[in-house]
Write a protein that holds these residues in place. Structure first.
Motif, PDB file in Angstrom:
ATOM      1  N   ASN A   1       0.840  -1.207   0.000  1.00  0.00           N
ATOM      2  CA  ASN A   1       0.000   0.000   0.000  1.00  0.00           C
ATOM      3  C   ASN A   1       0.873   1.254   0.000  1.00  0.00           C
ATOM      4  O   ASN A   1       1.027   1.933   0.994  1.00  0.00           O
ATOM      5  CB  ASN A   1      -0.918  -0.039   1.220  1.00  0.00           C
ATOM      6  CG  ASN A   1      -1.969   1.060   1.182  1.00  0.00           C
ATOM      7  OD1 ASN A   1      -2.212   1.668   0.141  1.00  0.00           O
ATOM      8  ND2 ASN A   1      -2.587   1.321   2.316  1.00  0.00           N
ATOM      9  N   ILE A   2       1.442   1.553  -1.174  1.00  0.00           N
ATOM     10  CA  ILE A   2       2.353   2.680  -1.322  1.00  0.00           C
ATOM     11  C   ILE A   2       1.707   3.747  -2.198  1.00  0.00           C
ATOM     12  O   ILE A   2       1.230   3.473  -3.302  1.00  0.00           O
ATOM     13  CB  ILE A   2       3.684   2.238  -1.964  1.00  0.00           C
ATOM     14  CG1 ILE A   2       4.367   1.185  -1.068  1.00  0.00           C
ATOM     15  CG2 ILE A   2       4.621   3.432  -2.168  1.00  0.00           C
ATOM     16  CD1 ILE A   2       5.606   0.572  -1.683  1.00  0.00           C
ATOM     17  N   LYS A   3       1.696   4.979  -1.712  1.00  0.00           N
ATOM     18  CA  LYS A   3       1.111   6.089  -2.457  1.00  0.00           C
ATOM     19  C   LYS A   3       2.168   6.758  -3.325  1.00  0.00           C
ATOM     20  O   LYS A   3       3.378   6.670  -3.034  1.00  0.00           O
ATOM     21  CB  LYS A   3       0.487   7.109  -1.497  1.00  0.00           C
ATOM     22  CG  LYS A   3      -0.668   6.568  -0.662  1.00  0.00           C
ATOM     23  CD  LYS A   3      -1.222   7.641   0.255  1.00  0.00           C
ATOM     24  CE  LYS A   3      -2.349   7.100   1.121  1.00  0.00           C
ATOM     25  NZ  LYS A   3      -3.517   6.701   0.295  1.00  0.00           N
ATOM     26  N   ILE A   4       1.713   7.464  -4.365  1.00  0.00           N
ATOM     27  CA  ILE A   4       2.625   8.117  -5.284  1.00  0.00           C
ATOM     28  C   ILE A   4       3.494   9.157  -4.566  1.00  0.00           C
ATOM     29  O   ILE A   4       4.654   9.383  -4.921  1.00  0.00           O
ATOM     30  CB  ILE A   4       1.869   8.769  -6.467  1.00  0.00           C
ATOM     31  CG1 ILE A   4       2.841   9.268  -7.547  1.00  0.00           C
ATOM     32  CG2 ILE A   4       0.950   9.887  -5.988  1.00  0.00           C
ATOM     33  CD1 ILE A   4       3.601   8.178  -8.244  1.00  0.00           C
ATOM     34  N   GLU A   5       2.954   9.766  -3.500  1.00  0.00           N
ATOM     35  CA  GLU A   5       3.722  10.779  -2.767  1.00  0.00           C
ATOM     36  C   GLU A   5       4.914  10.174  -2.031  1.00  0.00           C
ATOM     37  O   GLU A   5       5.860  10.877  -1.667  1.00  0.00           O
ATOM     38  CB  GLU A   5       2.835  11.487  -1.726  1.00  0.00           C
ATOM     39  CG  GLU A   5       1.528  12.045  -2.289  1.00  0.00           C
ATOM     40  CD  GLU A   5       0.402  11.031  -2.227  1.00  0.00           C
ATOM     41  OE1 GLU A   5      -0.060  10.685  -1.131  1.00  0.00           O
ATOM     42  OE2 GLU A   5       0.007  10.591  -3.312  1.00  0.00           O
ATOM     43  N   ASN A   6       4.862   8.863  -1.786  1.00  0.00           N
ATOM     44  CA  ASN A   6       5.947   8.196  -1.050  1.00  0.00           C
ATOM     45  C   ASN A   6       7.071   7.727  -1.943  1.00  0.00           C
ATOM     46  O   ASN A   6       8.076   7.186  -1.453  1.00  0.00           O
ATOM     47  CB  ASN A   6       5.386   7.004  -0.271  1.00  0.00           C
ATOM     48  CG  ASN A   6       4.299   7.403   0.706  1.00  0.00           C
ATOM     49  OD1 ASN A   6       3.234   6.807   0.750  1.00  0.00           O
ATOM     50  ND2 ASN A   6       4.555   8.440   1.494  1.00  0.00           N
ATOM     51  N   ILE A   7       6.919   7.869  -3.261  1.00  0.00           N
ATOM     52  CA  ILE A   7       7.969   7.428  -4.192  1.00  0.00           C
ATOM     53  C   ILE A   7       9.054   8.508  -4.286  1.00  0.00           C
ATOM     54  O   ILE A   7       8.749   9.662  -4.497  1.00  0.00           O
ATOM     55  CB  ILE A   7       7.379   7.164  -5.595  1.00  0.00           C
ATOM     56  CG1 ILE A   7       6.386   5.999  -5.531  1.00  0.00           C
ATOM     57  CG2 ILE A   7       8.481   6.866  -6.574  1.00  0.00           C
ATOM     58  CD1 ILE A   7       6.998   4.664  -5.187  1.00  0.00           C
TER      59      ILE A   7
END
Length: 403
Positions: A397-403
């Protein structure tokens, strides 16, 4: 006689490897720009979703955050074979949700269903295809629009990894995709040749699907469609700045299952398209047909190459007394040099894409094990008649903001 066979297999393996090495030198060239028109193409974004409730919300959020006119793309989630609440999650994100009411046993069949229901939509210019576990860079559609405006009808984006450092398996997958993007797709694009589709993060003009149809016969619809593009003289562009972040497998058993499907699909493509590709290539003097046909031989050549290595190793062990200590040390030294060269290449690739060396030590040092473990998979795929489309569970569950 055995020596003759050994040298023949060695020669075939060497020439096959040399071909792809030579193609990799295309990186030194720059692709020449073609026509450039000003238009905001309208995209239908298609997501085939099968039990993806844990991750599909992040993909939709990243797509809604595209730096592209909001009235110029629509998101369609195609629900198929679901037993979880994927449909509910997609509906809560206010996108078009379509239940696939046909019996489908592969992603390719889901895409075929989606293309059929969108066939009459005259306002749609192109399709963008993503897997439900992806998240997408905000400039993806902008870059895709530019490449379509340059005259290409099909284009593959850059496949990055959102969970690269989970363990050595996910890291190995990421390194594999970086190599494919760099030495296969970008190199061919720079040479003005056709790249290869890679499963997710690609776009295709609607007119191409309407004209040639889409009816996959294999479980690997991406390389099958690559063959169809070669046959119909549609060059595939590579978009290095159109980035899709993919979730990679972290369990060895799941990895074997996934790679078995890929290898089996490649063998299916070999059987279904190799003769036509060669025929078209000879008749119309088309490089892309030969290029794809050669790629379809990968499973067979990989088995042959490793068979040669195994025979060589057994021969050395059985006849160890016939070799001097110096010869044995020299042989071990050569293998060590090859292994160290591979490590250096992998480090350079990770640095090129700004990935942590420290967090990917497992992939750097065990990538060869990842490749070797493909051998029994490929060997089995030479003989089996069927391969099921088994679900790969996605849960990061990884959001684009965490990349």
């Amino acid at each position: 006689m055995l020596k003759v066979i050994f040298y023949m297999l060695s020669g075939i393996s060497f020439m096959y490897s040399a071909y792809f090495i030579v193609m990799g030198f295309g990186l030194v060239k720059k692709n020449k720009k073609t026509k450039d028109i000003k238009k905001n193409n309208k995209f239908a974004i298609i997501i085939a979703a099968r039990n993806e409730a844990l991750v599909i919300g992040n993909l939709i959020d990243s797509l809604k955050n595209q730096n592209y006119p909001k009235d110029k793309y629509e998101i369609f989630v195609i629900i198929n074979n679901c037993t979880d609440n994927t449909e509910e999650v997609a509906l809560n994100h206010n996108v078009n949700v379509v239940k696939c009411d046909e019996k489908v046993s592969s992603k390719g069949q889901v895409l075929k269903f989606a293309y059929e229901i969108l066939k009459l939509r005259t306002d749609i210019d192109a399709y963008a295809i993503f897997d439900a576990d992806n998240i997408v860079h905000k400039e993806f559609l902008n870059v895709a629009n530019d490449i379509l405006n340059r005259g290409y009808n099909v284009a593959q984006g850059f496949r990055d990894t959102k969970n690269i450092s989970d363990n050595w398996i996910s890291s190995s997958y990421a390194i594999l995709y970086y190599m494919q993007s760099l030495f296969m797709n970008q190199s061919r694009y720079c040479l003005g040749k056709s790249s290869f589709l890679n499963g997710t993060g690609f776009v295709v003009k609607k007119e191409v699907i309407d004209k040639y149809g889409f009816d996959p016969k294999t479980v690997t619809e991406d390389i099958e469609f690559t063959a169809m593009c070669a046959i119909n003289n549609e060059k595939i562009a590579f978009m290095k700045d159109a980035i899709t972040y993919d979730e990679q497998v972290t369990r060895f058993k799941s990895s074997i299952k996934q790679r078995k499907r890929w290898s089996f699909g490649t063998m299916e493509c070999l059987k279904n398209y190799f003769p036509l590709l060669i025929k078209k290539g000879i008749r119309e003097k088309r490089f892309e047909c030969f290029d794809v046909a050669i790629f379809f031989l990968a499973v067979i050549v990989h088995v042959l190459f490793n068979f040669v290595q195994i025979v060589l190793l057994i021969n050395v062990i059985v006849n160890i007394k016939d070799y001097s200590l110096a010869q044995i040390i020299t042989c071990c030294f050569i293998f060590l040099l090859i292994y160290l060269f591979g490590i250096i290449v992998r480090i350079l690739i990770l640095k090129k894409y700004n990935k942590s060396i420290k967090n990917n030590i497992g992939g750097i040092f065990l990538f060869d094990l990842f490749v070797i473990s493909w051998l029994p998979v490929n060997f089995v795929c030479l003989f089996i008649k069927k391969c099921n489309w088994d679900q790969i569970v996605h849960s990061r569950n990884i959001k684009i903001e965490n990349i």
